[in-house]
Design a protein around this motif. Sequence first.
Motif, PDB file in Angstrom:
ATOM      1  N   PRO A 131       0.843  -1.202   0.000  1.00 36.60           N
ATOM      2  CA  PRO A 131       0.000   0.000   0.000  1.00 36.60           C
ATOM      3  C   PRO A 131       0.876   1.250   0.000  1.00 36.60           C
ATOM      4  N   GLY A 132       0.303   2.365  -0.431  1.00 27.74           N
ATOM      5  CA  GLY A 132       1.001   3.645  -0.350  1.00 27.74           C
ATOM      6  C   GLY A 132       1.631   4.105  -1.649  1.00 27.74           C
ATOM      7  N   TYR A 133       1.600   3.268  -2.684  1.00 32.84           N
ATOM      8  CA  TYR A 133       2.239   3.634  -3.955  1.00 32.84           C
ATOM      9  C   TYR A 133       1.236   3.782  -5.107  1.00 32.84           C
ATOM     10  N   ALA A 134      -0.060   3.776  -4.784  1.00 33.75           N
ATOM     11  CA  ALA A 134      -1.059   3.838  -5.858  1.00 33.75           C
ATOM     12  C   ALA A 134      -0.928   5.125  -6.662  1.00 33.75           C
ATOM     13  N   GLY A 135      -0.493   6.208  -6.007  1.00 33.17           N
ATOM     14  CA  GLY A 135      -0.343   7.486  -6.699  1.00 33.17           C
ATOM     15  C   GLY A 135       0.658   7.428  -7.833  1.00 33.17           C
ATOM     16  N   ILE A 136       1.610   6.489  -7.772  1.00 35.68           N
ATOM     17  CA  ILE A 136       2.554   6.332  -8.886  1.00 35.68           C
ATOM     18  C   ILE A 136       2.246   5.062  -9.668  1.00 35.68           C
ATOM     19  N   GLY A 137       0.986   4.607  -9.590  1.00 42.07           N
ATOM     20  CA  GLY A 137       0.538   3.531 -10.468  1.00 42.07           C
ATOM     21  C   GLY A 137       0.863   2.125  -9.999  1.00 42.07           C
ATOM     22  N   VAL A 138       1.218   1.974  -8.725  1.00 38.88           N
ATOM     23  CA  VAL A 138       1.550   0.646  -8.206  1.00 38.88           C
ATOM     24  C   VAL A 138       0.386   0.120  -7.372  1.00 38.88           C
ATOM     25  N   THR A 147      -1.813  -2.549  -4.853  1.00 41.69           N
ATOM     26  CA  THR A 147      -1.500  -3.101  -3.528  1.00 41.69           C
ATOM     27  C   THR A 147      -0.992  -4.527  -3.638  1.00 41.69           C
ATOM     28  N   LEU A 153       9.723  -2.344  -3.195  1.00 40.39           N
ATOM     29  CA  LEU A 153       8.867  -1.314  -2.604  1.00 40.39           C
ATOM     30  C   LEU A 153       8.212  -1.824  -1.323  1.00 40.39           C
ATOM     31  N   SER A 176       1.393  -5.980 -12.895  1.00 40.13           N
ATOM     32  CA  SER A 176       2.491  -5.047 -13.187  1.00 40.13           C
ATOM     33  C   SER A 176       3.838  -5.754 -13.292  1.00 40.13           C
ATOM     34  N   LEU A 198       5.678  -6.576 -10.790  1.00 37.29           N
ATOM     35  CA  LEU A 198       6.539  -6.244  -9.660  1.00 37.29           C
ATOM     36  C   LEU A 198       6.643  -7.427  -8.703  1.00 37.29           C
ATOM     37  N   GLY A 201      -9.768   6.030  -9.715  1.00 37.33           N
ATOM     38  CA  GLY A 201      -9.159   5.034  -8.851  1.00 37.33           C
ATOM     39  C   GLY A 201     -10.112   3.883  -8.550  1.00 37.33           C
ATOM     40  N   VAL A 258      -4.837  -0.025 -11.017  1.00 31.19           N
ATOM     41  CA  VAL A 258      -4.972   1.067 -10.050  1.00 31.19           C
ATOM     42  C   VAL A 258      -6.133   1.989 -10.430  1.00 31.19           C
ATOM     43  N   THR A 259      -6.278   2.236 -11.748  1.00 28.33           N
ATOM     44  CA  THR A 259      -7.400   3.062 -12.210  1.00 28.33           C
ATOM     45  C   THR A 259      -8.151   2.323 -13.293  1.00 28.33           C
TER      46      THR A 259
END
Lengths: 203, 291
Positions: free
Chosen positions: B22-29, B31, B128, B137, B139, B231, B254-255
């Motif tokens: 969590p915490g990285y959704a703003g840069i497209g990552v 959960t 991350l 993704s 990751l 989102g 994410v979106t």
Amino acid sequence: MRVLPCADSGLLVELDDLDAVRGLHAALRAAPPPGVTDLVPAARTLLLRLDPEVADSVEIERVVRGTRPVPGTEGSGELVRVPVVYDGADLAEVARLTGLTEHEVVAEHTRREWTVAFGGFAPGFGYLVGGSPRLEVPRRAESRTRVPAGAVGLAGTFSGIYPRSSPGGWQLIGRTGLEIWRPDRDPPALLRPGVRVRFQEQR
Amino acid sequence: MTAALEVLDTGPLSTVQDLGRPGYAGIGVGTSGAADRAALRLANRLAGNDEGAAAVEVTFGGFAARALRDLTVVVTGAPCPVTVGGRGAATDTVLRVPGGALLRLGAPERGLRSYVAVRGGLDVEPVLGSRATDVLSGLGPEPLRRGTVLATGPPPAHWAPVGFAPVAAPAAEELVLTVVPGPRDDWFTARALATLFGAPYTVTADCDRVGIRLDGPRLDRARDDELPSEGMVAGALQVPPGGRPTLFLADHPVTGGYPVIAVVVAADVDKAAQARPGLRLRFTARGRRGP
């Protein structure tokens, strides 16, 4: 402002426009209410993701409604200079669509600062706004199955840089060698919401 | 960090999962993390680990591994036949696996995803802040393969106060999921919501960690304009133009640009992650909270 529920997992705040989204995002990022795990800005909405075990969504909605958006967030973020070789496969098509010469397309793209409005398409991808209204073009009629990392594109009023090789439908005007996304770097994404971008032509 | 398990078989898909990033959704990552978070947490609690320690998520059984030293292991989630050194063992309880012995998970009778926690937690390189594999993704660590050697971290200082947990079995034929209408229920006809709550939907073969494509009656939209991408959360019932909803799970985008008619409550997203193709789903409403 409308606040819409996403069960116990989120609150979707619908706002008038991108400026309002950016103002509220900046304010909440500075002081996130307890239980909010993620802020996801988009063109007209800001999603607050909640930890259902600790978040009190009634209280969080109250906080959001009482939050004063940070005014004029434009121009306050970190500046990233992006060197670009303007030899994209769609440069001629973008010139045709905009009625500009290829040289003028490059001049328009590099003339002013862009700002990362939001992400979402892939890790590290940022939707850039505010550069030039003259560069508004539709997405390509057909998506490419593979766009290389570092490709610089246009779609709608946005510009963007592909962080990794992926499929994509944006009009490609150039490429950069700058590493936009690296998971083992802090921060991993160069283009975070609020960051300002200046494209510079590299020959 | 010491080598603990050598993977001999993975079944259709086995990945390392924890509680995600969590915490990285703003840069497209996204959960990511365990699709059935409650099952992962239980496995870790019984093993004496932190709830969010990394474990193996086994999709539809078929996992086999050799213990490289004496291990304490817990299997939770979809109840499946478990053997240790060829002898029958149980799920939802603390198992001792001697060094050299084979741990094997058969296909589950019910449910889809089982979790194998090892005391000490799996120690793979975090990305991350998480060891979860995000299949959308890319990751996190690669999905497990035959020959992968998994290490564990240092053993925790304490043991769980209990060694066994009674757990309700996943649904066999019909699963009822509680949803809250919205955020975009106003993009649909009144009849669409009545249909969602009245008719059963079937889990199709098109289901993975990203989401479950459902088959059933169409959910018709009341407006045809395009929704700007917004989102998304796990549990969202997103409705593409075809009218059949997709239920988003741990690795959802994410979106998204299609309207979400309703969202499954968080506790029931874990149950949805155990739904296998052919299972019937019914949705029941929990009202919006008052104005």
